[in-house]
Structure formats: structure tokens, C-alpha cells
Design an enzyme around this catalytic site. Sequence first.
Site, PDB file in Angstrom:
ATOM      1  N   HIS A 100      37.873  42.638  45.111  1.00 41.15           N
ATOM      2  CA  HIS A 100      36.722  41.767  44.850  1.00 41.15           C
ATOM      3  C   HIS A 100      35.759  41.887  46.032  1.00 41.15           C
ATOM      4  O   HIS A 100      36.185  42.131  47.151  1.00 41.15           O
ATOM      5  CB  HIS A 100      37.244  40.333  44.709  1.00 41.15           C
ATOM      6  CG  HIS A 100      36.235  39.319  44.266  1.00 41.15           C
ATOM      7  ND1 HIS A 100      35.302  38.773  45.116  1.00 41.15           N
ATOM      8  CD2 HIS A 100      36.026  38.738  43.058  1.00 41.15           C
ATOM      9  CE1 HIS A 100      34.559  37.887  44.445  1.00 41.15           C
ATOM     10  NE2 HIS A 100      34.977  37.848  43.186  1.00 41.15           N
ATOM     11  N   GLN A 113      43.233  35.045  41.868  1.00 36.00           N
ATOM     12  CA  GLN A 113      43.595  35.142  40.450  1.00 36.00           C
ATOM     13  C   GLN A 113      45.099  35.054  40.210  1.00 36.00           C
ATOM     14  O   GLN A 113      45.553  35.171  39.072  1.00 36.00           O
ATOM     15  CB  GLN A 113      43.062  36.454  39.851  1.00 36.00           C
ATOM     16  CG  GLN A 113      41.555  36.609  39.910  1.00 36.00           C
ATOM     17  CD  GLN A 113      40.806  35.614  39.024  1.00 36.00           C
ATOM     18  OE1 GLN A 113      41.386  34.996  38.137  1.00 36.00           O
ATOM     19  NE2 GLN A 113      39.522  35.451  39.278  1.00 36.00           N
ATOM     20  N   CYS A 126      31.865  40.890  40.372  1.00 35.85           N
ATOM     21  CA  CYS A 126      32.030  41.088  41.821  1.00 35.85           C
ATOM     22  C   CYS A 126      32.948  42.261  42.137  1.00 35.85           C
ATOM     23  O   CYS A 126      33.670  42.239  43.146  1.00 35.85           O
ATOM     24  CB  CYS A 126      32.509  39.818  42.521  1.00 35.85           C
ATOM     25  SG  CYS A 126      31.326  38.478  42.465  1.00 35.85           S
TER      26      CYS A 126
END
Lengths: 142, 413
Positions: free
Chosen positions: B129, B209, B371
Site C-alpha cells: 500500500h 487488512q 493506493c
Amino acid sequence: MGIGGSDMYRQQILDHYKNPRNYGEIEDPTYSHTGENPMCGDTIRMDVVLDDDDETIEAVAFQGDGCAISQASASMLSEQLHGMAVADLQEMDRDDVIDMLGVDISPMRVKCAVLAEKVAQDGAGIYFGDVDLEKTTTEDDE
Amino acid sequence: MGLSETDALDVEGIRADFPILQREFDGEQLVYLDNAATSQTPEPVVDAIVDYYHTTNANVHRGLHQLSQEASIAYEDAHDRVAEFIGADGREEVVFTKNTTESMNTVAYAWGLAELGPGDEVVMTEMEHHAALVTWQQIAKRTGAEVKYIRVDDEGYLDMDHARELVTDDTEMVSVVHVSNTLGTVNPVSELVDLAHDHDALAFVDGAQSVPHMPVDVGEMGADFFAFSGHKMCGPTGIGVLYGKEHILEEMQPYLYGGMMISKVTFEDSTWHELPWKFEAGTPVIAQGIALAEACDYLDDIGMDNVKRHGEQLAEYAYDRLTETGDVEVYGPPGDDRAALVSFNLGDVHAHDTSEILNEFAVAIRAGDHCTQPLHDKLGAAASARASFYLYNTREEVDKLVEAVDATRELFA
């Protein structure tokens, strides 16, 4: 709701997206300029031919890649620019583009809608020496 | 098992805790599938925030009055609760930040600027990310260090042979994402942590996540640093967590200076408060911290194993349904081996157009680069559409997603 109520994607937009007008390139244009929305990946290149007095747009062609709004906007603009005074092009603003599209554009998509207009304007600006740009983006707008 | 439930969870009961899910747009009930961006907030967590402001609100640490003492205790206890939730040894290892990105920057500035120099290397992955990628990239530019990226293979897995090539004795930091927010890949982080430690490098795992979706034990994982955000795990916005091993945080200098983080201050010099307060300068995220602890309770009551299984089942169902027609490209590992999300593109239709049409059906997904721009470049897609699931989503909602994708196909045919 559903397809029938989908304002943003009225038939006209989809028609221009699927069958873009004036798509391609012009040999020896008066000016050619490219722009992009890096966040979306939309790109537009516009080739413009002016008359001998550099006052009126005689021909326009565009090439590009991206979402339906950005590409349909370029296609519709290419039709509208034909025969238009450069001074009038430079006067255009985002409301003119949204009027041209004839649909509601959500705030997040305005930059897609106005990319072609910015490319055409900035290209003219560079040609006349008013602006100095490598490339147009709409990221800094609004 | 009813159609509305996977066998892991009582979804109907859970949905009652999330009033926002009852919202309708032009008569269509919201189908919220943007959970990887932010999750919805259950009533007990909202109540914790309201209750704090109704009964306990005061600034922490320095006040001697009753309210301040109560607020201080609740705020400090929240660190213990979060530590327990992720298997940390105690509050000393849990720093409250603004979000995962700020946790990453805290280490990059506090540790990276001090420790990195020419000849040093930071190893990341191609699926990182921007929170990690941009941060280490820029810190490397400032320090003269070099960044390297572990390859992602065609199936969306890390090339572990390449990882073993890249991580060498020049490596100072291995910074890897636990679960890819774009591909849904669950990375072998313990193996990567071991690889880092074999070469005396530190390991930073981005858990933004993973923590919301699966049981996580940072002790077992062995990571030196670990980060995640409150708002993706039923908590409020404005709070993130930086976990760090106590002895490493102890040696690190603070990155933000000011009140709360000091012990003794003179005109000439200052000394630092004990962990974790040394890294929490200024008035901290008090209400958010207390609410995050409540979110941990909420998730633990349901059971993180159940949350994980539910998410995986929905992702597999979505993967299977979306790939039925053959014109939808789903990125990342196969349906039976992914976390609770699917990123996809429908033929040549731009993801923004797909998302806009889905919105007409009140189906909320995300479209863009999520992202992960360099990863999208590698995938050959400027953008993708991403449906991401959480504990309140149902198979019917996946069906609605697929119906809306069908309508998009028809419109653009």
C-alpha cells in the site's frame, strides 16, 4: 432506478463513448496537446487545425483512453469546436462542459468531464505562448 | 443454513447492531461492500463514544480531578485491551496513532531516519500500500538507502524465491503487507519475519487488512512492528495502532515532541515519558481509543475465527459468481484462497463507470487504484473495482452486486 433511471449514462454519453466522433489524428495540426488524470488513468490527446488567421478552429481530432465520461466529453467537444473561434474556446468553463454533456455529473467525476476541454484550451494557450505546460492534468483543479 | 447466512455467523443478529445498513437510496436498500476502505460502526462502539462524552470527558494524565482520573484510566486500559486483542505483551507495546499511515511514518521517521544510510536496503513487496511504499521510498531518498520490491507472481502470490534473493545482510528493514488490499492475498508474514531476522533486519507488518478480518497474534508472528487502523475494524476514524517490541521502542527516539510525552523539561533539555506515552505527544485520541477497545470486545464476542470464515466464504462466493460469465477479470489468488475482497474489471469498462452504475443500484464499492498504483501498473489496469466484505454482509448482497454488474455489462455492450 436501474438502467432507465441512470442519469449520468444517458444514451447520448454511451453513444459518444461507443462511437467516438473525430477519433484519430491529424497530420500537421496547428497544435497538438495531451492531458491525463493520473488518479483515474484517463488520457486525451487533441489535434487542432486553425485557419490562416489563427482565429477559427477548422478541424479537430482526438485520441484517448479512460472512462465513459472523459471519452464522451472529448467526442462531443470535438464536434462543438468545429468552426468555433479560439477566443470562445478559451472562454469555456466547466459549466459549459456540463451543459454540453446534458447530464448531472457527480462532484467526483467533474475532472473526468473537463479533461478534454482543458487539453484543448491548454494546447491553444501553449501555441499562443500564454502558458507553459508539458502536460495537462485536472488533478489540481477544484 | 439460510441463504442470508454463511455457516460462520448469525448475520441477521449482527446487522441489527448497524442501523446504517438500513439506509435506502431511491427505494433501494444500501449494499455496503466498501469495507476494506472503512467498516461500519456497531451501536456498542457508537455508545462507547457517546457515553464517554456524556459521562467521562476530560483531558488525561495530568489532571488530579475525578473526571480526569476516570478518563485517564479508561484511556490507559484501552491500550491493554488492544494489546490483548493482537497478542502484544502489554500497553508498553501499543502506541495509539491517527491511522496505519501515521504508524508507518512514526517508525520511518523515528527509526528510519536515525538508522538508515547509504548501502542499507529496505525490502517491500510489489503489492505494498502507498502507506508503506511512499513512506519508505521517501525516507530512502533522504537517507541514501535503497528500496527493493519482492515480486508478485501472475496468481497474485509473493515470489518467495525472489524474497530470499532480495533479503541480504544489507537489508535493514523488511516492510510487508499482511493482506493485500487489492489482491486479497494473505502473505506468509511469519516466514518473511524469519527471513528478515536471519539477516539481522527488522520486520514491519502492515496489518490494516488483516486485524479486522482474522485472529492476529503479533508475538507468534514475531514482527518487530505491526500497524493497523481502528475504522476498518468496527472502530471509529482517527485512531490507528503502532505495535512495537518493547525493547525496540525503548531504544527509539520519539518522532513527535510536545506535551504528554515528556518526563522532565528545562530550558536546555528534556527527557521522555515511559512507553507508550513517549510516542503519543499532545492530547491523544481519548474517545477513539476507548471506542477502539469496545470494538475489540465486539469482535471478540463474535469470534475472530468466525469473522474470518464468514469473510472467506463471501469472497469465494463473489469470486465464483463474478467469474461465471468469463468477461470479468478478478485479480489475485483463486476464490478459495483469499481474504474478504475481490478486485475486478468488467471487460473494457472503466472501473469508475462500473462503480457509478453499481451506485444506481445502491451497491457501494470502491473504484480506483486503491493506493497501490505501482501494482496496478503491473496488472496493466489503470484502476479496478473492488468489493470488500465484512461480518454483516450476506450472500444476497453478493447476488445484488452480480446483478448490478450484469446491468453494467448490458449498458456498455
